[in-house]
Design a protein around this motif. Sequence first.
Motif, PDB file in Angstrom:
ATOM      1  N   HIS A   1       0.849  -1.193   0.000  1.00 41.43           N
ATOM      2  CA  HIS A   1       0.000   0.000   0.000  1.00 41.43           C
ATOM      3  C   HIS A   1       0.883   1.240   0.000  1.00 41.43           C
ATOM      4  O   HIS A   1       2.034   1.207   0.431  1.00 41.43           O
ATOM      5  CB  HIS A   1      -0.902   0.020   1.233  1.00 41.43           C
ATOM      6  CG  HIS A   1      -0.182  -0.359   2.492  1.00 41.43           C
ATOM      7  ND1 HIS A   1      -0.047  -1.676   2.895  1.00 41.43           N
ATOM      8  CD2 HIS A   1       0.491   0.371   3.417  1.00 41.43           C
ATOM      9  CE1 HIS A   1       0.660  -1.735   4.005  1.00 41.43           C
ATOM     10  NE2 HIS A   1       1.008  -0.505   4.342  1.00 41.43           N
ATOM     11  N   GLN A   2       0.330   2.322  -0.504  1.00 41.11           N
ATOM     12  CA  GLN A   2       1.052   3.599  -0.484  1.00 41.11           C
ATOM     13  C   GLN A   2       1.085   4.145   0.939  1.00 41.11           C
ATOM     14  O   GLN A   2       0.091   4.075   1.666  1.00 41.11           O
ATOM     15  CB  GLN A   2       0.366   4.598  -1.416  1.00 41.11           C
ATOM     16  CG  GLN A   2       1.091   5.948  -1.525  1.00 41.11           C
ATOM     17  CD  GLN A   2       0.441   6.865  -2.538  1.00 41.11           C
ATOM     18  OE1 GLN A   2       0.002   6.420  -3.596  1.00 41.11           O
ATOM     19  NE2 GLN A   2       0.373   8.151  -2.234  1.00 41.11           N
ATOM     20  N   MET A   3       2.219   4.676   1.326  1.00 42.43           N
ATOM     21  CA  MET A   3       2.360   5.315   2.632  1.00 42.43           C
ATOM     22  C   MET A   3       3.331   6.480   2.497  1.00 42.43           C
ATOM     23  O   MET A   3       4.403   6.312   1.915  1.00 42.43           O
ATOM     24  CB  MET A   3       2.837   4.306   3.681  1.00 42.43           C
ATOM     25  CG  MET A   3       2.907   4.880   5.092  1.00 42.43           C
ATOM     26  SD  MET A   3       3.424   3.685   6.347  1.00 42.43           S
ATOM     27  CE  MET A   3       1.856   2.899   6.698  1.00 42.43           C
ATOM     28  N   PRO A   4       2.968   7.655   3.014  1.00 41.20           N
ATOM     29  CA  PRO A   4       1.771   7.945   3.789  1.00 41.20           C
ATOM     30  C   PRO A   4       0.531   8.104   2.903  1.00 41.20           C
ATOM     31  O   PRO A   4       0.623   8.634   1.801  1.00 41.20           O
ATOM     32  CB  PRO A   4       2.102   9.268   4.474  1.00 41.20           C
ATOM     33  CG  PRO A   4       3.111   9.924   3.570  1.00 41.20           C
ATOM     34  CD  PRO A   4       3.898   8.796   2.971  1.00 41.20           C
ATOM     35  N   LEU A   5      -0.603   7.650   3.408  1.00 44.55           N
ATOM     36  CA  LEU A   5      -1.890   7.744   2.720  1.00 44.55           C
ATOM     37  C   LEU A   5      -2.961   7.219   3.673  1.00 44.55           C
ATOM     38  O   LEU A   5      -2.656   6.480   4.619  1.00 44.55           O
ATOM     39  CB  LEU A   5      -1.864   6.903   1.432  1.00 44.55           C
ATOM     40  CG  LEU A   5      -3.040   7.075   0.455  1.00 44.55           C
ATOM     41  CD1 LEU A   5      -3.029   8.478  -0.163  1.00 44.55           C
ATOM     42  CD2 LEU A   5      -3.005   6.026  -0.654  1.00 44.55           C
ATOM     43  N   TYR A   6      -4.207   7.579   3.406  1.00 40.62           N
ATOM     44  CA  TYR A   6      -5.331   7.038   4.154  1.00 40.62           C
ATOM     45  C   TYR A   6      -5.255   5.508   4.165  1.00 40.62           C
ATOM     46  O   TYR A   6      -4.908   4.905   3.141  1.00 40.62           O
ATOM     47  CB  TYR A   6      -6.642   7.478   3.471  1.00 40.62           C
ATOM     48  CG  TYR A   6      -7.902   6.956   4.127  1.00 40.62           C
ATOM     49  CD1 TYR A   6      -8.536   7.700   5.102  1.00 40.62           C
ATOM     50  CD2 TYR A   6      -8.436   5.719   3.774  1.00 40.62           C
ATOM     51  CE1 TYR A   6      -9.677   7.227   5.716  1.00 40.62           C
ATOM     52  CE2 TYR A   6      -9.573   5.234   4.393  1.00 40.62           C
ATOM     53  CZ  TYR A   6     -10.201   5.996   5.364  1.00 40.62           C
ATOM     54  OH  TYR A   6     -11.321   5.517   5.976  1.00 40.62           O
ATOM     55  N   PRO A   7      -5.553   4.840   5.286  1.00 38.40           N
ATOM     56  CA  PRO A   7      -6.044   5.348   6.571  1.00 38.40           C
ATOM     57  C   PRO A   7      -4.953   5.625   7.592  1.00 38.40           C
ATOM     58  O   PRO A   7      -5.262   5.870   8.762  1.00 38.40           O
ATOM     59  CB  PRO A   7      -6.933   4.196   7.032  1.00 38.40           C
ATOM     60  CG  PRO A   7      -6.244   2.980   6.532  1.00 38.40           C
ATOM     61  CD  PRO A   7      -5.651   3.358   5.206  1.00 38.40           C
ATOM     62  N   GLY A   8      -3.683   5.557   7.177  1.00 39.92           N
ATOM     63  CA  GLY A   8      -2.585   5.894   8.079  1.00 39.92           C
ATOM     64  C   GLY A   8      -1.960   4.707   8.786  1.00 39.92           C
ATOM     65  O   GLY A   8      -0.949   4.855   9.463  1.00 39.92           O
ATOM     66  N   SER A   9      -2.541   3.526   8.632  1.00 45.67           N
ATOM     67  CA  SER A   9      -1.991   2.321   9.240  1.00 45.67           C
ATOM     68  C   SER A   9      -1.149   1.571   8.218  1.00 45.67           C
ATOM     69  O   SER A   9      -0.996   2.000   7.085  1.00 45.67           O
ATOM     70  CB  SER A   9      -3.132   1.426   9.746  1.00 45.67           C
ATOM     71  OG  SER A   9      -4.033   1.130   8.683  1.00 45.67           O
ATOM     72  N   GLY A  10      -0.591   0.415   8.629  1.00 48.60           N
ATOM     73  CA  GLY A  10       0.143  -0.425   7.700  1.00 48.60           C
ATOM     74  C   GLY A  10       1.645  -0.303   7.768  1.00 48.60           C
ATOM     75  O   GLY A  10       2.341  -0.623   6.795  1.00 48.60           O
ATOM     76  N   ALA A  11       2.181   0.113   8.914  1.00 51.94           N
ATOM     77  CA  ALA A  11       3.624   0.158   9.083  1.00 51.94           C
ATOM     78  C   ALA A  11       4.187  -1.261   9.149  1.00 51.94           C
ATOM     79  O   ALA A  11       3.491  -2.204   9.548  1.00 51.94           O
ATOM     80  CB  ALA A  11       3.991   0.925  10.350  1.00 51.94           C
ATOM     81  N   GLU A  12       5.443  -1.416   8.781  1.00 46.96           N
ATOM     82  CA  GLU A  12       6.073  -2.732   8.830  1.00 46.96           C
ATOM     83  C   GLU A  12       6.062  -3.308  10.242  1.00 46.96           C
ATOM     84  O   GLU A  12       6.052  -4.532  10.418  1.00 46.96           O
ATOM     85  CB  GLU A  12       7.508  -2.641   8.314  1.00 46.96           C
ATOM     86  CG  GLU A  12       7.610  -2.373   6.826  1.00 46.96           C
ATOM     87  CD  GLU A  12       9.046  -2.405   6.334  1.00 46.96           C
ATOM     88  OE1 GLU A  12       9.887  -3.057   6.993  1.00 46.96           O
ATOM     89  OE2 GLU A  12       9.324  -1.781   5.301  1.00 46.96           O
ATOM     90  N   SER A  13       6.046  -2.451  11.256  1.00 47.29           N
ATOM     91  CA  SER A  13       6.060  -2.904  12.651  1.00 47.29           C
ATOM     92  C   SER A  13       4.740  -3.530  13.095  1.00 47.29           C
ATOM     93  O   SER A  13       4.694  -4.172  14.149  1.00 47.29           O
ATOM     94  CB  SER A  13       6.395  -1.729  13.573  1.00 47.29           C
ATOM     95  OG  SER A  13       5.443  -0.678  13.417  1.00 47.29           O
ATOM     96  N   GLU A  14       3.686  -3.360  12.320  1.00 53.65           N
ATOM     97  CA  GLU A  14       2.385  -3.960  12.648  1.00 53.65           C
ATOM     98  C   GLU A  14       2.411  -5.398  12.153  1.00 53.65           C
ATOM     99  O   GLU A  14       2.195  -5.675  10.980  1.00 53.65           O
ATOM    100  CB  GLU A  14       1.258  -3.146  11.999  1.00 53.65           C
ATOM    101  CG  GLU A  14       1.196  -1.710  12.510  1.00 53.65           C
ATOM    102  CD  GLU A  14       0.300  -0.806  11.675  1.00 53.65           C
ATOM    103  OE1 GLU A  14      -0.580  -1.333  10.948  1.00 53.65           O
ATOM    104  OE2 GLU A  14       0.497   0.421  11.721  1.00 53.65           O
ATOM    105  N   ARG A  15       2.632  -6.357  13.064  1.00 55.64           N
ATOM    106  CA  ARG A  15       2.922  -7.729  12.694  1.00 55.64           C
ATOM    107  C   ARG A  15       1.835  -8.725  13.086  1.00 55.64           C
ATOM    108  O   ARG A  15       1.933  -9.902  12.720  1.00 55.64           O
ATOM    109  CB  ARG A  15       4.244  -8.172  13.324  1.00 55.64           C
ATOM    110  CG  ARG A  15       5.470  -7.392  12.848  1.00 55.64           C
ATOM    111  CD  ARG A  15       5.730  -7.598  11.363  1.00 55.64           C
ATOM    112  NE  ARG A  15       5.688  -9.005  10.995  1.00 55.64           N
ATOM    113  CZ  ARG A  15       6.676  -9.874  11.197  1.00 55.64           C
ATOM    114  NH1 ARG A  15       7.803  -9.478  11.781  1.00 55.64           N
ATOM    115  NH2 ARG A  15       6.556 -11.127  10.817  1.00 55.64           N
ATOM    116  N   GLY A  16       0.822  -8.305  13.840  1.00 57.68           N
ATOM    117  CA  GLY A  16      -0.205  -9.236  14.280  1.00 57.68           C
ATOM    118  C   GLY A  16       0.197  -9.958  15.553  1.00 57.68           C
ATOM    119  O   GLY A  16       1.369  -9.979  15.946  1.00 57.68           O
ATOM    120  N   ALA A  17      -0.777 -10.577  16.220  1.00 56.79           N
ATOM    121  CA  ALA A  17      -0.524 -11.246  17.496  1.00 56.79           C
ATOM    122  C   ALA A  17       0.402 -12.441  17.359  1.00 56.79           C
ATOM    123  O   ALA A  17       1.040 -12.850  18.337  1.00 56.79           O
ATOM    124  CB  ALA A  17      -1.857 -11.676  18.116  1.00 56.79           C
TER     125      ALA A  17
END
Length: 294
Positions: free
Chosen positions: A168-184
């Motif tokens: 996904h494009q970043m920065p862009l709506y909705p602002g989430s989706g950083a590589e650090s967001e890895r799930g539980a």
Amino acid sequence: MTPPGHPEQVARLGAVERGLAGLAVERREAPLAEESEVLRCHPAGYLARVKAEVPVEGWGQLDGDTYLAPRSLVAALRGVGGCAAAVDAVLRGEAKNAFVAGRPPGHHAETAKAMGFCLFGNVAIAAKRALDRHGLARVAIVDFDVHHGNGTQDLLWDEARCLFASTHQMPLYPGSGAESERGAHGQIVNVPLRAGSGSAVMRAAYEARVFPALEAFGPELILISAGFDAHADDPLAGLEWEADDYAWLTGRLCDIADAHAGGRIVSTLEGGYDLQALEACVAAHVGVLEERGR
């Protein structure tokens, strides 16, 4: 229906129809989902709130850009139902793959929050159906919409049986989706891309990050959140992809599905707001699915 000038407009389905023209695809009507299907991912209180906001006439509004018309709930339930029926057909061997052409999209709908034109998490619900009703152990979702699938991530954050990979494009709506967001369980792979990065960067990112994660996971079914708004002509973003990129990406996902999942893929429409680009991208994407599904 959405208000005049809204990008998520009924004309999008006309563009999809034109993209499918000439392809040898079997068409099936999307059934109306039972409310229990929505409840695989969303709480009953949220469903009740959405139902309560549906207007008798005109438009209701759930957030700044997510509107409801009198038949919006019916359309959204058909989107859920179409994904469920496609999963059933593919897992029963009636088809090798399927494409669900519905609106509104779904990948921004969080557990108890409508946003980004989306009411229900269609692809996340489809994944849960495959896991819980059909008994699969591993389902992968690949989201190539230009916007991060924050809703899918939220709905499946704790689901170890589902790999979620998003470019996904970043920065862009909705602002989430950083590589650090890895799930539980470390089962979420986010690959942010810069505006203007184009085809070569996208292909390299998939080869380096997404495809190896899919190969290691060994999915029994691949689901695709097929947003076509990364195209160079789309008015809402700027990743500068072309229709050929979607054909390449679809072919590579078919290769992985062939290796691990018996070729089984279910794709569902997400974004894509330039109508000519949407037509061309649907033709490219579904054209590969049709060829590989013979």
